[in-house]
Design a protein around this motif. Structure first.
Motif, short mmCIF file in Angstrom:
data_model
loop_
_atom_site.label_atom_id
_atom_site.label_comp_id
_atom_site.label_asym_id
_atom_site.label_seq_id
_atom_site.Cartn_x
_atom_site.Cartn_y
_atom_site.Cartn_z
N ALA B 94 1.50 23.20 3.71
CA ALA B 94 2.55 23.73 2.84
C ALA B 94 3.23 22.56 2.17
CB ALA B 94 3.54 24.54 3.67
N LEU B 95 2.39 21.75 1.51
CA LEU B 95 2.92 20.56 0.84
C LEU B 95 3.24 20.90 -0.61
CD1 LEU B 95 0.28 18.12 2.29
CD2 LEU B 95 2.73 18.03 2.79
N PHE B 96 4.01 20.05 -1.25
CA PHE B 96 4.28 20.20 -2.67
C PHE B 96 3.19 19.46 -3.43
CE2 PHE B 96 8.31 20.32 -0.36
CZ PHE B 96 8.76 21.57 -0.73
N LYS B 97 2.23 20.22 -3.92
CA LYS B 97 0.99 19.61 -4.42
C LYS B 97 1.21 18.68 -5.61
CE LYS B 97 -1.97 22.37 -2.05
NZ LYS B 97 -3.10 22.01 -1.27
N GLN B 161 -4.18 15.81 -5.31
CA GLN B 161 -5.40 15.07 -5.63
C GLN B 161 -6.06 14.47 -4.40
OE1 GLN B 161 -4.70 12.07 -8.60
NE2 GLN B 161 -3.79 13.52 -10.01
N LEU B 162 -5.40 14.56 -3.25
CA LEU B 162 -5.96 13.94 -2.05
C LEU B 162 -6.96 14.84 -1.37
CD1 LEU B 162 -2.74 12.45 -0.43
CD2 LEU B 162 -4.45 11.26 -1.79
N SER B 163 -7.83 14.23 -0.58
CA SER B 163 -8.78 15.00 0.20
C SER B 163 -8.01 15.82 1.23
CB SER B 163 -9.75 14.08 0.91
OG SER B 163 -9.09 13.39 1.95
N TYR B 164 -8.67 16.83 1.75
CA TYR B 164 -8.03 17.72 2.70
C TYR B 164 -7.54 16.96 3.94
CZ TYR B 164 -7.43 21.86 5.60
OH TYR B 164 -6.92 22.83 6.40
#
Lengths: 648, 264
Positions: B94-97, B161-164
């Motif tokens: 639940a990050l702020f993408k 933009q980061l990998s999972y």
């Protein structure tokens, strides 16, 4: 004037105490160590190491990435007359056993938990290794091994000792002589155990000075220390030359942040092996492909201008007015922003070395206005042998001998070097020393070279790999397989090449296509393919590679000595050469002999003039499973050219 | 290498949770001791996430109570839970993408920022009002987390933009920014490759070891659970069917039947 590294440190601390000596990025901020701080840290470390029992002349391994405290440790060791032995931080534990036992190492000073674990793992096989100090305490709280301490403790206790014995540090430094051994660098031999290359303070300082004089380096330079300190090049750039010139060495935050850090630092003096320059270029190209149409058009247009005008401009040759204006416009719109995003805005001198660099790659950087040059040297020569002057940089030479160096070629084409920077010998290995150092002071480089009309040295291959053709029109001509292979590999479509020709009448080659580049090429032509093997066998791909081969032949024919190495016949392999199948070394070099045996039917087919050959090969997957691939490979002739200047 | 496991810090007593007629949890009791790594395992739909949501105050159980550091609660409230020192990460992130890594982790400092909106509005480089200095202190704390999680190369990268695997690490970083006493991790290794799992396991062990943080963990990968947990609770269809050390759980017949599968 002859001196030692610790004396140079004191000199720098006296000349510019408040100036920055090193920076290290920590917690997102560049932390500065001034020359005065550095001298103080080295004094504390030296006193601490003395208390811990370090004696004059003993060897101490230092393992870790570029960190100010590890460089300070090397200085502290040298202050006490001990010899730092830097080891590669990515070496596996067992690789450290030989150097540690060979040099009778009792003390190891390492960066972090990872390196401590390695030392502890091999301790039972290195009984004399009793003291291990670590710089970074992360993860170390539960270690209770005997003899394992934090470097912080050493600095603290050493600091106390230094206050009580104010003259001790300087007395110790005064005891050191320029002819004392300064460092031991282990080089990975291709066969047998690594060899310890012994260098004195005088050796290293002389070469550091020669390099500084050649490129007129000053105390204002900024250097990014990102290659392993165990490699002599990094040791020259961020240690020897740092202490001689008094410039700033910047240590990146981690190996993953090097690009970001480089951008922030903006080094003025930079070194990278060709693969790094290649990686950066690929990145630029990918980003340009994703850019908008206008930007892309602008980029391609001005890069064409740059390729035409840039090299001449860099070498100081006259350029027409309109070209000058166009280049100036390109500089504002493309080159300057590009240099900036590469972190190369401030570069005055950039070097590459270690392997051949493709002409396109080399020209790309020079045409952007980046002063990229080549140098030639080895661990045994304390790097600097040949360097390219600013106005004579070329992709296929490595430059002219620098100050103090003499070079000559032996009868079989081997480059011999005489220089004040030559190794004192291999540690405890007089036999190996005698093999490389002649009685009249020449060092055998094991590299085969040519000296061209302008006095530039050109390296063509390792001496042991250079062969001779036998029979045919070029009977007895020189055959330099790696030189031919490299020329082929400069084409983006060719990933690997294996050249055969020693003791044969002509040169034949096996080629591996670059799956990505050729795949892309095929897609743009709407050519369907089912995978690597299928793509490699397409007749159109064969034609594509044929063009590359014939260009290489045209190029080779211009050189009288190498004209015989032109490629007569070739085939495109059905599978990628792979280290898992033993076809490449772990460092991705082709194992010519092994491949020749494994694909004997193909080699025979090449030389017997057959037009195709069926082959079945076993392939090993990473998880150990195997499968077979088979194909019928086309074999054709390539056009060769007659020599322009007459055969050798 | 032995760590000091302390007294019970979190005690879950007879929790039952229903959604209409669906019984998500039935009479669940277990406790968590200070500085231990406690795992909750079970097949899909066993009620693992529901359990975490009860502790976290997202769901309000109909029955039972939760004792945290001596205080008894029949219902938890998520803000209160956070203030008491329980932080969590989310299964689905639940990050702020669109925000950078630094900014995402900074949000974890939210509860600790003392200067109010007004003070922040007059934020200025002269340090008047102290909002600037306070922000710098929080930023410094965040830098230590970045260093700890080895994500220096991505500070300014938008999280989307980061990998999972890296996003999971940022999620952990945000939870750590709260300086929690108890860390609830909801499937921290789901969807990761082997290497990412090893990294994450190391970070969890390091958090537990270096900061003394108590960890409650839901995880599917049995290898990971058995390797890093001190004690394991096993749920099946909302009931507790096993509780004990990894060895005890591994040899519990009911657990084997429900979760690990049988070969009869």
């Amino acid at each position: 004037m002859q001196t030692t590294f610790p004396r140079l440190l004191l000199e720098q601390a006296r000349l510019r105490p408040r100036d920055t000596a090193m920076r290290e990025k920590k917690y997102g901020i560049w932390q500065v160590t001034s020359w005065a701080d550095m001298a103080q840290l080295v004094e504390a470390l030296a006193c601490g190491l003395h208390q811990a029992g370090i004696v004059r002349g003993e060897h101490v391994v230092v393992v870790g990435a570029n960190r100010p405290r590890l460089y300070a440790t090397m200085l502290a060791l040298q202050s006490l007359g001990a010899v730092p032995v830097p080891l590669y931080q990515d070496a596996v534990a067992t690789e450290c056993i030989f150097p540690i036992n060979n040099a009778e190492v009792r003390f190891a000073i390492v960066e972090d938990q990872e390196q401590v674990d390695k030392m502890l793992e091999i301790r039972d096989r290195c009984p004399q290794l009793t003291h291990i100090y670590y710089d970074d305490p992360r993860g170390m709280r539960n270690y209770e091994e005997p003899g394992l301490h934090a470097l912080d403790e050493l600095v603290a206790s050493g600091g106390v000792f230094a206050t009580g014995h104010p003259g001790f540090f300087r007395e110790q430094i005064e005891l050191g002589e320029p002819e004392d051994v300064a460092s031991l660098f282990f080089t990975s031999g291709t066969t047998g155990n690594p060899k310890g290359v012994v260098h004195t303070h005088a050796n290293l300082i002389d070469r550091a000075r020669a390099g500084i004089a050649f490129d007129r380096l000053t105390a204002q330079e900024e250097v990014l220390a990102y290659l392993p300190p165990a490699w002599i090049g990094q040791s020259i750039f961020s240690y020897a030359q740092w202490l001689v010139a008094g410039y700033v060495v910047n240590c990146p935050e981690s190996s993953g942040t090097v690009t970001i850090d480089m951008n922030e630092v903006g080094p003025t003096y930079y070194f990278a092996p060709p693969r790094v320059f290649e990686g950066l270029l690929t990145n630029v190209m990918i980003r340009m492909e994703d850019a908008g149409a206008i930007k892309r058009a602008m980029f391609h247009y001005f890069m064409k201008v740059a390729r035409r005008v840039g090299p001449a401009k860099m070498s100081g040759r006259p350029v027409g007015l309109s070209d000058r204006l166009l280049y100036a416009l390109g500089n504002v719109l493309v080159y300057r922003p590009l240099r900036n995003s590469l972190g190369m805005s401030r570069i005055r001198v950039a070097y590459t070395a270690g392997e051949a660099i493709g002409p396109d790659l080399f020209t790309f950087y020079r045409s952007l206005g980046i002063n990229l040059k080549q140098l030639y040297g080895q661990t045994e020569t304390a790097v600097f042998v040949c360097l390219q002057p600013d106005d004579q940089a070329q992709a296929d030479t490595v430059g002219v001998p620098c100050d103090g160096v003499e070079i000559k070629l032996s009868e079989d084409g081997e480059v011999l070097v005489r220089s004040p920077g030559l190794l004192k010998g291999y540690y405890k290995d007089p036999k190996a020393t005698a093999e490389v150092l002649t009685e009249d002071g020449w060092y055998r480089t094991n590299d085969a070279g040519i000296i061209d009309a302008q006095g530039h040295l050109r390296i063509i291959d390792r001496v042991k790999d250079v062969g001779r053709l036998k029979g045919g029109p070029y009977d007895g001509a020189l055959f330099a397989p790696k030189y031919v292979e490299n020329k082929l590999k400069f084409f983006s479509y060719i990933k690997e090449a294996v050249a055969f020709g020693d003791q044969r009448e002509k040169v034949c080659v096996m080629i591996n296509i670059d799956f990505e580049a050729v795949g892309n090429w095929a897609e743009r032509r709407g050519m369907p393919y089912a995978g690597y093997t299928d793509l490699a066998q397409k007749p159109q791909v064969y034609e594509l590679i044929l063009e590359c081969v014939e260009k290489v032949n045209a190029d080779l024919s211009e050189d009288a000595m190498l004209a015989g190495s032109q490629i007569s016949r070739f085939l495109v392999l059905h599978k990628e050469l792979d280290a898992d199948d033993g076809e490449l070394t772990r460092t991705n070099k082709v194992r010519r002999g092994f491949i020749g045996d494994k694909y004997r039917v193909l080699v025979d087919a090449l030389y017997e003039g057959r037009s195709e050959q069926f082959i079945e090969t076993q392939v090993k997957f990473e998880d150990g499973r195997t499968t077979t691939v088979s194909a019928t490979l086309k074999i054709g002739d390539a056009r060769t050219f007659s020599t322009m200047k007459g055969a050798a | 290498m032995s760590k000091k496991i302390g007294d019970v810090i979190l005690d879950v007593q007879n929790i039952s949770l229903r959604f209409g007629g669906v019984k998500a949890l039935t009479d669940i009791s277990f406790n968590v001791r200070e500085r231990e790594i406690r795992s909750i395992i079970g097949p899909n739909g066993a009620g693992k996430s529901s359990m975490l949501n009860c502790i976290n105050g997202v769901y309000q159980p109909q029955e039972g109570s939760i004792v945290f550091r001596g205080q008894t609660f029949s219902q938890m409230n998520s803000r209160q839970v956070a203030e008491m020192g329980i932080a969590r990460t989310f299964q689905n992130l639940a990050l702020f993408k669109g925000m950078s890594v630094v900014d995402n982790i900074m949000t974890g400092r939210n509860l600790r920022i003392k200067s109010n909106l007004f003070m922040q509005a007059i934020r200025n480089p002269f340090g008047i009002g102290g909002a600037q200095r306070e922000e710098e202190q929080h930023r410094e704390f965040v830098e230590h987390i970045i260093d700890f999680l080895e994500i220096q190369a991505y500070r300014k990268t938008p999280v989307g933009q980061l990998s999972y695997g890296l996003q999971k690490r940022v999620d952990l970083g945000r939870a750590l920014a709260m300086e929690p006493k108890v860390l609830l991790l909801d499937e921290p290794m789901a969807g990761m490759n082997l290497e990412e799992k090893q990294d994450m396991s190391r970070f969890i062990l390091d958090v537990n070891d270096e900061f003394g943080t108590t960890v409650v963990l839901i995880e599917h990968d049995m290898g990971v659970v058995m390797d890093i947990s001190d004690r394991v609770v096993v749920l099946d269809y909302g009931r507790k069917i096993g509780d004990g050390t990894p060895e005890e759980v591994r040899s519990n017949d009911e657990v084997i039947r429900a979760y690990l599968g049988t070969t009869n």
